[in-house]
Design an enzyme around this catalytic site. Structure first.
Site, PDB file in Angstrom:
ATOM      1  N   LEU A 465       0.828  -1.207   0.000  1.00  0.00           N
ATOM      2  CA  LEU A 465       0.000   0.000   0.000  1.00  0.00           C
ATOM      3  C   LEU A 465       0.865   1.261   0.000  1.00  0.00           C
ATOM      4  O   LEU A 465       0.570   2.227  -0.722  1.00  0.00           O
ATOM      5  CB  LEU A 465      -0.929   0.002   1.211  1.00  0.00           C
ATOM      6  N   ASP A 467       3.841   1.680  -1.228  1.00  0.00           N
ATOM      7  CA  ASP A 467       4.431   1.853  -2.556  1.00  0.00           C
ATOM      8  C   ASP A 467       3.418   2.410  -3.550  1.00  0.00           C
ATOM      9  O   ASP A 467       3.707   3.350  -4.296  1.00  0.00           O
ATOM     10  CB  ASP A 467       4.974   0.513  -3.068  1.00  0.00           C
ATOM     11  N   THR A 487       2.731  -0.307   8.822  1.00  0.00           N
ATOM     12  CA  THR A 487       2.130  -1.147   9.869  1.00  0.00           C
ATOM     13  C   THR A 487       2.768  -2.522   9.958  1.00  0.00           C
ATOM     14  O   THR A 487       2.300  -3.370  10.720  1.00  0.00           O
ATOM     15  CB  THR A 487       0.625  -1.307   9.609  1.00  0.00           C
ATOM     16  N   LYS A 500      11.810   5.293  -2.737  1.00  0.00           N
ATOM     17  CA  LYS A 500      11.402   4.580  -3.949  1.00  0.00           C
ATOM     18  C   LYS A 500       9.978   4.063  -3.802  1.00  0.00           C
ATOM     19  O   LYS A 500       9.627   3.481  -2.773  1.00  0.00           O
ATOM     20  CB  LYS A 500      12.362   3.418  -4.232  1.00  0.00           C
ATOM     21  N   PHE A 527       2.105  -1.308  16.136  1.00  0.00           N
ATOM     22  CA  PHE A 527       1.669  -2.181  15.042  1.00  0.00           C
ATOM     23  C   PHE A 527       2.459  -3.488  15.055  1.00  0.00           C
ATOM     24  O   PHE A 527       1.915  -4.562  14.791  1.00  0.00           O
ATOM     25  CB  PHE A 527       1.841  -1.478  13.695  1.00  0.00           C
TER      26      PHE A 527
END
Length: 724
Positions: A465, A467, A487, A500, A527
């Site tokens: 997510l 990325d 997380t 990146k 988390f």
């Protein structure tokens, strides 16, 4: 290979040399003449000395064209002077022309006399730097410093991958260390003058002429007539001093000790202000004329005075990166040939049609973002980020795998800070890490009428997510603010803290992507305390990786706590927090200064040469961290085969990874697939393999670019036989 021979000259303070550099890169018709300097011709004016230098070059070029039977149009000149590297104008040549030498546009003078020739003029130490950088494996050395100790003293740093020598913006200079003041370690000697006329410079004591002055002064003080008489035969001083060293003469040892001490200090200063230098080459007439005593004494000083906080672990580490090549007389000629070839290439490239006008715009973009690691989330962390951005609205993307109570804490905090908060749950398992995921995020941003300054995208989830959200943020309206909240342990130590972003495409991992720094990252250890065992293992692969190339203490901490490291509750303890903190710090240190990967020899690429193929295996799929671990194991075996990685290091690391639940072998993949993965990485790394090889744990690896498929087959076979 050069297309035609090049005539080359080296104009030093002791000798003028000339030769023809053939298309086979060999020197022919090498000749040597005593230098015409103010010391030899003390009655000549500066203008006469300058004119003689120009006349000598023109006559030698004509002579070499005749004896070599060549009509080469290229001439490269290495010149012992302070030269503006941007314009090639000689700013000062005090070693040749004395204290009042001033500037001289030798290149203009030569071009006027022989406009049919393509002239290149370069400082002699810059020529040496070009030569040595051309001889090195650029994968093993990032930046190099070349220091010459001869008639004068100077240094140059060079980027070995490109041959670029950084220069000051206005004067085009670098490394004129011979004209820096020093405290010389012989009491009662007095202050000696440099060729430039100033007193107390490094040149005044430690250059060839400086050592001669020191010997004469010491000789007069202690009654050594052979030293006092050196003024009549100055060229004999190296022989006289070496003879004294051979006899154990205390005065000879005192002089050599003082000379090498100030030069060792110079080396310390150079590598302190430029920590990327990993090789120092010292050459020149003094270094060679006093061999082997000069080299040994200088190394002794480097060992006795280690660099502050940098060399304690290695002991004689700095002394190990210093080299003293022999036979350097012709190296400036070879460097001048390289400079001429580069200049000719530039002439070819910039030859423009008369109707073309070129413009150039340069802007340096400042990049800064904050990574916050916390044991317990506080809403003030988000509030500070959002206030800095000036946003009023947020689109919050939440991975559906994140526990609802943890996600709601962030949702609630945002709601109390911003005017409007839109929450979107993302089903990563259903959408996958490809363009469809990015497109769905872009659609949500469009539905929210997302503004470039009024809105912020907040991504709360794992690496996939983060990325995809980062890529969408970089593309939408050509860039909008976004905040990452990883997380997973892998996200905290790797994907969440870098720049990146990307998604899979055309069946290849992360084939589409950007460099898009986040505006802030909040790494919340709460988390991690809820992750399952597989989630922990995935992050440990990247933690081991960064420890191997950047932090030996991190590896030692994992070795001490391996039996707890797979328990999520461990990350609620100071020891678990410390491991994550060290990992993030090491990763950010590796990124700093190379955020956009202009330097392709990246230590953090350990574990990322074969892992792409491993992650592409069908179910049961290997997570990123496990693939990185197998990649590391194979790389260690390759390093052991090359004699670069000790068997003890290989055993230690493999045992650690296995104790952390990380695999070190995968039977479902072939060496053909591994070789293909390395091939794709080679394309990505500018056409060279740049395979990071661990030599010492926690230290910068060396980089190989000549690994053969047969080596991979052999290493993979040995790994298969390793106890699993």
């Amino acid at each position: 290979m050069p297309q035609s021979p090049t005539i080359v000259l080296d104009m030093g303070g002791t000798w003028f040399r000339s030769a023809i550099h053939g298309i086979d890169r060999q020197l022919m018709h090498v000749s040597r003449h005593p230098a015409f300097t103010y010391v030899v011709q003390d009655s000549a004016s500066v203008e006469e000395l300058q004119e003689f230098a120009a006349r000598f070059v023109l006559d030698e070029v004509s002579r070499l064209q005749a004896v070599g039977g060549t009509q080469s149009t290229q001439v490269g000149i290495s010149f012992g002077a302070a030269i503006n590297g941007h314009t090639s104008e000689i700013l000062n040549a005090s070693q040749l022309w004395g204290p009042g030498s001033g500037g001289f546009d030798l290149l203009h003078r030569l071009t006027e006399s022989r406009p049919d020739l393509a002239w290149t003029l370069i400082n002699d130490v810059s020529a040496l730097a070009l030569y040595f950088s051309s001889q090195l494996d650029v994968d093993s050395t990032t930046r190099m410093c070349v220091m010459t100790v001869s008639t004068g003293i100077a240094a140059r740093t060079v980027e070995t991958a490109t041959g670029r020598i950084p220069l000051s913006r206005n004067m085009g200079l670098q490394g004129e260390i011979g004209h820096l003041p020093v405290d010389f370690g012989i009491a009662g000697l007095g202050i000696l003058s440099c060729d430039c006329g100033a007193a107390g410079h490094l040149n005044a004591y430690a250059s060839g002429r400086g050592i001669l002055k020191v010997m004469k002064a010491v000789g007069a003080r202690v009654g050594k007539t052979d030293w006092q008489d050196l003024g009549q035969n100055p060229e004999l001083w190296p022989i006289v001093l070496t003879a004294g060293l051979l006899r154990g003469d205390p005065h000879a040892n005192q002089v050599l000790d003082a000379v090498t001490h100030v030069l060792a200090r110079a080396v310390h200063w150079i590598v302190t202000v430029d920590p990327e230098i990993d090789r120092v080459i010292i050459c020149g007439g003094v270094a060679e004329g006093l061999a082997p005593y000069f080299e040994q004494r200088l190394r002794d000083h480097l060992i006795k005075e280690p660099m502050y906080l940098q060399m304690e672990r290695q002991g004689s580490g700095l002394a190990q990166v210093v080299e003293f090549p022999k036979g350097s007389d012709t190296y400036p000629l070879l460097g001048a040939a390289i400079a001429a070839e580069k200049q000719e290439a530039r002439r070819t490239v910039i030859r423009l049609p008369p109707t073309l006008t070129k413009f150039r715009l340069t802007e340096n973009r400042w990049t800064e973002y904050e990574v916050m690691l916390t044991a317990k989330f506080e809403s003030s962390m988000l509030e500070n980020c959002l206030m800095a951005l000036g946003a009023q609205h947020a689109l919050v993307l939440i991975d559906r795998d994140v526990p609802k109570d943890q996600a709601s804490a962030y949702h609630s905090a945002l709601g109390t800070i911003l005017d409007q908060v839109t929450v979107a749950a993302v089903n990563i398992a259903a959408e996958g890490k490809d363009w469809r995921l990015v497109e769905s995020i872009l659609a949500r941003m469009e539905d929210a009428n997302f503004g470039r300054r009024t809105h912020v995208l907040v991504a709360l989830g794992g690496g996939t997510l983060l990325d995809a959200a980062g890529l969408a943020a970089g593309l939408y309206r050509r860039g909008v603010p976004y905040i990452r909240i990883p997380t997973t342990l892998l996200g905290l130590v790797d994907a969440g803290v870098g720049v990146k972003v990307g998604v899979n495409a055309m069946g290849i991992k992360n084939r589409i992507g950007l460099f898009n720094p986040p505006d802030a990252v909040i790494c919340d250890m709460q988390f991690v305390e809820r992750l399952n065992r597989e989630g922990i293992i995935g992050g440990l692969g990247e933690i081991v990786k960064i420890g191997l190339v950047a932090d030996v203490d991190l590896i030692e901490s994992l070795e001490r706590h391996w039996h707890h490291a797979l328990q999520n509750s461990f990350y609620g303890t100071p020891q678990g927090y410390g491991i994550v903190e060290r990992s993030i710090r090491a990763m950010l240190t590796q990124l700093s200064g190379n955020l956009w990967e202009s330097e392709l020899n990246r230590p953090a690429d350990l574990g990322h040469s074969f892992s792409q193929a491993l992650e592409s295996l069908p179910d049961p799929r290997l997570g990123h961290g496990k693939a990185v671990a197998i990649d590391i194991a194979l790389t260690l075996q390759l390093g052991q085969e090359r004699g670069l990685t000790s068997k003890a290091t290989v055993t230690r690391v493999l045992a650690l990874m296995q104790s952390l639940g990380l695999p070190t072998f995968e039977s479902r993949i072939s060496t053909v697939q591994l070789w293909a993965s390395l091939g794709d990485a080679t394309v990505h790394r500018g056409g060279r393999q740049r395979l990071p090889i661990v030599t010492d744990i926690g230290q910068k690896p060396v980089f190989l670019s000549d690994v053969k498929e047969s080596e991979i087959e052999a290493a993979w076979g040995r790994l298969k036989d390793w106890p699993h």
